[in-house]
Write a protein that holds these residues in place. Structure first.
Motif, PDB file in Angstrom:
ATOM      1  N   ALA A  42       0.819  -1.212   0.000  1.00 27.41           N
ATOM      2  CA  ALA A  42       0.000   0.000   0.000  1.00 27.41           C
ATOM      3  C   ALA A  42       0.859   1.271   0.000  1.00 27.41           C
ATOM      4  N   ASP A  43       2.162   1.126  -0.099  1.00 28.95           N
ATOM      5  CA  ASP A  43       3.111   2.254  -0.105  1.00 28.95           C
ATOM      6  C   ASP A  43       3.055   3.093   1.166  1.00 28.95           C
ATOM      7  N   ILE A  44       2.779   2.451   2.282  1.00 26.76           N
ATOM      8  CA  ILE A  44       2.771   3.138   3.570  1.00 26.76           C
ATOM      9  C   ILE A  44       4.176   3.135   4.157  1.00 26.76           C
ATOM     10  N   ILE A  45       4.896   2.031   3.935  1.00 26.71           N
ATOM     11  CA  ILE A  45       6.299   1.947   4.347  1.00 26.71           C
ATOM     12  C   ILE A  45       7.137   1.632   3.113  1.00 26.71           C
ATOM     13  N   GLN A  46       8.422   1.905   3.189  1.00 22.18           N
ATOM     14  CA  GLN A  46       9.308   1.709   2.040  1.00 22.18           C
ATOM     15  C   GLN A  46       9.912   0.310   1.976  1.00 22.18           C
ATOM     16  N   SER A  47      10.089  -0.333   3.144  1.00 25.69           N
ATOM     17  CA  SER A  47      10.690  -1.668   3.154  1.00 25.69           C
ATOM     18  C   SER A  47      10.044  -2.514   4.232  1.00 25.69           C
ATOM     19  N   GLY A  48      10.170  -3.812   4.074  1.00 31.28           N
ATOM     20  CA  GLY A  48       9.603  -4.728   5.052  1.00 31.28           C
ATOM     21  C   GLY A  48      10.185  -4.549   6.444  1.00 31.28           C
ATOM     22  N   GLY A  49      11.431  -4.092   6.505  1.00 27.76           N
ATOM     23  CA  GLY A  49      12.085  -3.878   7.792  1.00 27.76           C
ATOM     24  C   GLY A  49      11.457  -2.768   8.618  1.00 27.76           C
ATOM     25  N   MET A  50      10.731  -1.874   7.966  1.00 24.44           N
ATOM     26  CA  MET A  50      10.084  -0.770   8.677  1.00 24.44           C
ATOM     27  C   MET A  50       8.778  -1.196   9.345  1.00 24.44           C
ATOM     28  N   ALA A  51       8.261  -2.372   9.005  1.00 27.04           N
ATOM     29  CA  ALA A  51       6.954  -2.812   9.501  1.00 27.04           C
ATOM     30  C   ALA A  51       6.899  -2.867  11.028  1.00 27.04           C
TER      31      ALA A  51
END
Length: 70
Positions: free
Chosen positions: A20-29
């Protein structure tokens, strides 16, 4: 409400945030889930591995509302 289309049976909440383009990478989740409230089908949930399926509604105050579609 923004529709997010998936090609599989489900996606995880962490994958959804990136799709959904809310975060840039999976690590930011993990960080994002600790800082923001996320409501899935009206209930507060912050589990990165939560499975989202067709028809689920996700509401993130300040970011918008989303629906999972197949």
């Amino acid at each position: 409400m923004t529709k997010i289309q998936i090609d599989t049976e489900y996606i995880t909440l962490g994958q959804f945030l990136k799709l959904a383009d809310i975060i840039q990478s999976g690590g930011m989740a993990k960080w994002f889930l600790s800082e923001y409230e996320i409501f899935i089908n009206g209930e507060l949930d912050n589990r990165r591995g939560k499975k989202l399926r067709d028809g689920d509604k996700i509401d993130i105050p300040s970011f918008g509302s989303f629906t999972i579609t197949r």
